[in-house]
Design an enzyme around this catalytic site. Structure first.
Site, PDB file in Angstrom:
ATOM      1  N   LYS A  33       0.885  -1.147  -0.066  1.00 22.08           N
ATOM      2  CA  LYS A  33       0.049   0.050   0.110  1.00 22.08           C
ATOM      3  C   LYS A  33       0.899   1.159   0.086  1.00 22.08           C
ATOM      4  O   LYS A  33       2.123   1.157   0.351  1.00 22.08           O
ATOM      5  CB  LYS A  33      -0.990   0.051   1.436  1.00 22.08           C
ATOM      6  CG  LYS A  33      -0.004  -0.033   2.421  1.00 22.08           C
ATOM      7  CD  LYS A  33      -1.026  -0.115   3.836  1.00 22.08           C
ATOM      8  CE  LYS A  33      -0.208  -0.198   5.160  1.00 22.08           C
ATOM      9  NZ  LYS A  33      -1.378  -0.389   6.303  1.00 22.08           N
ATOM     10  N   ARG A 129     -10.080   0.409  16.165  1.00 34.05           N
ATOM     11  CA  ARG A 129     -10.098   1.315  14.803  1.00 34.05           C
ATOM     12  C   ARG A 129     -11.400   0.826  13.853  1.00 34.05           C
ATOM     13  O   ARG A 129     -12.505   1.306  13.917  1.00 34.05           O
ATOM     14  CB  ARG A 129      -8.967   1.071  14.215  1.00 34.05           C
ATOM     15  CG  ARG A 129      -8.278   2.315  13.341  1.00 34.05           C
ATOM     16  CD  ARG A 129      -6.844   2.149  12.745  1.00 34.05           C
ATOM     17  NE  ARG A 129      -6.544   0.783  12.275  1.00 34.05           N
ATOM     18  CZ  ARG A 129      -5.427   0.513  11.598  1.00 34.05           C
ATOM     19  NH1 ARG A 129      -4.344   1.402  11.679  1.00 34.05           N
ATOM     20  NH2 ARG A 129      -5.086  -0.745  11.127  1.00 34.05           N
ATOM     21  N   TYR A 253      18.511  28.499   8.296  1.00 39.62           N
ATOM     22  CA  TYR A 253      17.371  29.354   8.773  1.00 39.62           C
ATOM     23  C   TYR A 253      17.262  29.283  10.347  1.00 39.62           C
ATOM     24  O   TYR A 253      17.496  28.246  10.943  1.00 39.62           O
ATOM     25  CB  TYR A 253      16.053  28.544   8.206  1.00 39.62           C
ATOM     26  CG  TYR A 253      15.666  28.945   6.704  1.00 39.62           C
ATOM     27  CD1 TYR A 253      15.457  30.234   6.448  1.00 39.62           C
ATOM     28  CD2 TYR A 253      15.459  27.716   5.989  1.00 39.62           C
ATOM     29  CE1 TYR A 253      15.099  30.509   5.104  1.00 39.62           C
ATOM     30  CE2 TYR A 253      15.300  27.964   4.532  1.00 39.62           C
ATOM     31  CZ  TYR A 253      15.009  29.253   4.232  1.00 39.62           C
ATOM     32  OH  TYR A 253      14.804  29.645   2.740  1.00 39.62           O
ATOM     33  N   MET A 301      14.027  23.427   2.418  1.00 39.31           N
ATOM     34  CA  MET A 301      13.363  22.868   1.264  1.00 39.31           C
ATOM     35  C   MET A 301      14.207  21.710   0.423  1.00 39.31           C
ATOM     36  O   MET A 301      13.810  20.699   0.052  1.00 39.31           O
ATOM     37  CB  MET A 301      12.457  23.681   0.493  1.00 39.31           C
ATOM     38  CG  MET A 301      11.262  23.147  -0.491  1.00 39.31           C
ATOM     39  SD  MET A 301      10.420  24.163  -1.118  1.00 39.31           S
ATOM     40  CE  MET A 301       9.466  24.992   0.122  1.00 39.31           C
TER      41      MET A 301
HETATM   42  C1  LIG Z   1      -0.328  -1.642   6.668  1.00 41.37           C
HETATM   43  C2  LIG Z   1      -0.921  -2.919   7.259  1.00 41.37           C
HETATM   44  C3  LIG Z   1      -0.321  -4.028   7.605  1.00 41.37           C
HETATM   45  C4  LIG Z   1       1.322  -3.853   7.420  1.00 41.37           C
HETATM   46  O1  LIG Z   1       1.953  -3.261   8.673  1.00 41.37           O
HETATM   47  P1  LIG Z   1       3.438  -3.468   8.889  1.00 41.37           P
HETATM   48  O2  LIG Z   1       3.706  -2.661  10.256  1.00 41.37           O
HETATM   49  O3  LIG Z   1       4.169  -2.437   7.872  1.00 41.37           O
HETATM   50  O4  LIG Z   1       3.985  -4.633   8.621  1.00 41.37           O
HETATM   51  C5  LIG Z   1      -0.723  -5.112   8.118  1.00 41.37           C
HETATM   52  N1  LIG Z   1      -1.719  -5.247   8.061  1.00 41.37           N
HETATM   53  C6  LIG Z   1      -2.840  -4.180   8.133  1.00 41.37           C
HETATM   54  C7  LIG Z   1      -4.361  -4.437   8.282  1.00 41.37           C
HETATM   55  C8  LIG Z   1      -2.413  -3.035   7.642  1.00 41.37           C
HETATM   56  O5  LIG Z   1      -3.293  -2.093   7.473  1.00 41.37           O
END
Ligand SMILES: *Cc1c(COP(=O)(O)O)cnc(C)c1O
Length: 357
Positions: A33, A129, A253, A301
């Site tokens: 992702k 969540r 800066y 930047m």
């Molecule tokens: C992003 C995600 C993972 C991967 O998590 P990592 O800590 O990067 O291994 C696994 N399961 C779900 C549901 C996630 O949203």
């Protein structure tokens, strides 16, 4: 051409994926992702295609990008669908789908589908969540079965504190999961990277490694398995300017750094617009021509400044590793009070250059 760039080592990615499989003894969905945590989802997926059990992404847009690139392996949508009309595409592209809310079950019941779906039913075991409440879990499972639209259901949940190795919370969440799934004969998936590496006794038919694929540890302290990971991304650039300053001169800066002694300052073509964290303080490690040095002053930047005082050989054109095989992204993240996940995801503007494929 501006020398800032990120090198992506696909051999290291494959090494880390194999480690995830070996350590868990389970099938592993490679989590790609957010553009593979900034590493480029299509190239990373292509590098793992052929040996992976599948991929996981956040949403259908990310899944379709992989399908368009020719990826045939299973792809799981970690948040399922956001709108019911995505179900037609989910069916068409043979995507797997998390179900975390009652409205999604309504939509599945009402959809007209030709092929049955592979669904991952999410339990809220304590992270609070998304996912079904433990009291509603069995009923949700039965509803999906009765819908007649389901080929397979995988039982899943997610840990909130698996990166804290001495914290009892993961065992508590596991107990909630075990209670909620009693009597259901289905495969299970609970472990992200920290749970995969740090919680060997959690049952797993499927694991979901993300950050570990990219070679960064999810833990704050050293951990034997995490030490075997190979960093995939090297963020690098070059020195484009050198200043010799006497003691007492401000740099950058806000004059956040003032020289305490005569100082050779190197200017690096890398800044927060590239994703280097603006909050990295003076002292954050960098590597100049293979030798350790430190960031000084505020990150701007497009540029940042480093201390060349103890590196007389270094100068214009010297190579700078901001993070990679020797300066660990997790160490830079700690300095900047964030996590390597965010450093990788924030990467932008720099070209990604691939090796190992
Ligand atoms: C992003 C995600 C993972 C991967 O998590 P990592 O800590 O990067 O291994 C696994 N399961 C779900 C549901 C996630 O949203």
């Amino acid at each position: 051409m501006r020398p800032a760039r990120a090198l992506i080592d696909l051999n290291a990615l494959r090494h880390n994926y194999r480690l995830a499989r070996e350590v868990s003894g389970a099938r592993a969905l490679a989590v790609v992702k957010a553009d593979a945590y900034g590493h480029g989802a299509v190239r990373c997926a292509q590098a793992l295609d052929g040996e992976t059990d599948g991929f996981a992404v956040a949403c259908i847009e990310e899944a379709l990008q992989l399908r368009e690139a020719g990826i045939q392996a299973p792809i799981l949508l970690l948040e399922g669908f956001f709108e019911a009309d995505e179900l037609a595409l989910i069916e068409q592209h043979r995507l797997w789908c998390v179900v975390h809310s009652a409205w999604q079950i309504d939509a599945i019941e009402q959809a007209s589908l030709r092929a049955p779906l592979t669904l991952w039913l999410k339990l809220d075991s304590g992270m609070h969540r998304v996912g079904f409440h433990p009291d509603e879990y069995q009923a949700a499972y039965q509803r999906l079965l009765r819908s007649g639209k389901v080929a397979k259901i995988v039982l899943m949940s997610h840990f909130a504190r698996a990166d804290e190795l001495d914290c009892p919370r993961s065992d508590e969440q596991l107990a909630v999961f075990e209670q909620a799934r009693q009597g259901l004969l289905a495969e299970v998936s609970l472990r992200n990277s920290p749970a995969l590496l740090g919680w060997p006794n959690v049952p797993s038919d499927w694991v979901r490694p993300g950050i570990m694929l990219y070679g960064a540890t999810p833990f704050e302290q050293a951990q034997a398995l995490a030490d075997q990971l190979q960093p995939v991304m090297t963020l690098e650039s070059k020195i484009i300017g050198v200043r010799e300053l006497p003691a007492g001169e401000p740099v950058g800066y806000g004059a956040r750094f003032v020289t305490e002694r005569p100082t050779r300052v190197g200017v690096v073509a890398m800044g927060y617009a590239d994703g280097y964290p603006r909050h990295a303080p003076t002292g954050t490690p960098v590597l100049i021509d293979g030798k350790p040095s430190r960031l000084i002053g505020r990150v701007s930047m497009d540029m940042l400044t480093v201390d060349l005082s103890d590196l007389p050989q270094a100068g214009l054109g010297s190579h700078v590793e901001l993070w990679g095989k020797r300066v660990l992204a997790s160490d830079v993240a700690t300095q900047a009070q964030t996590i390597p996940y965010q450093l990788f995801c924030n990467l932008r503007r720099v070209p990604l250059l691939y090796s190992g494929n």
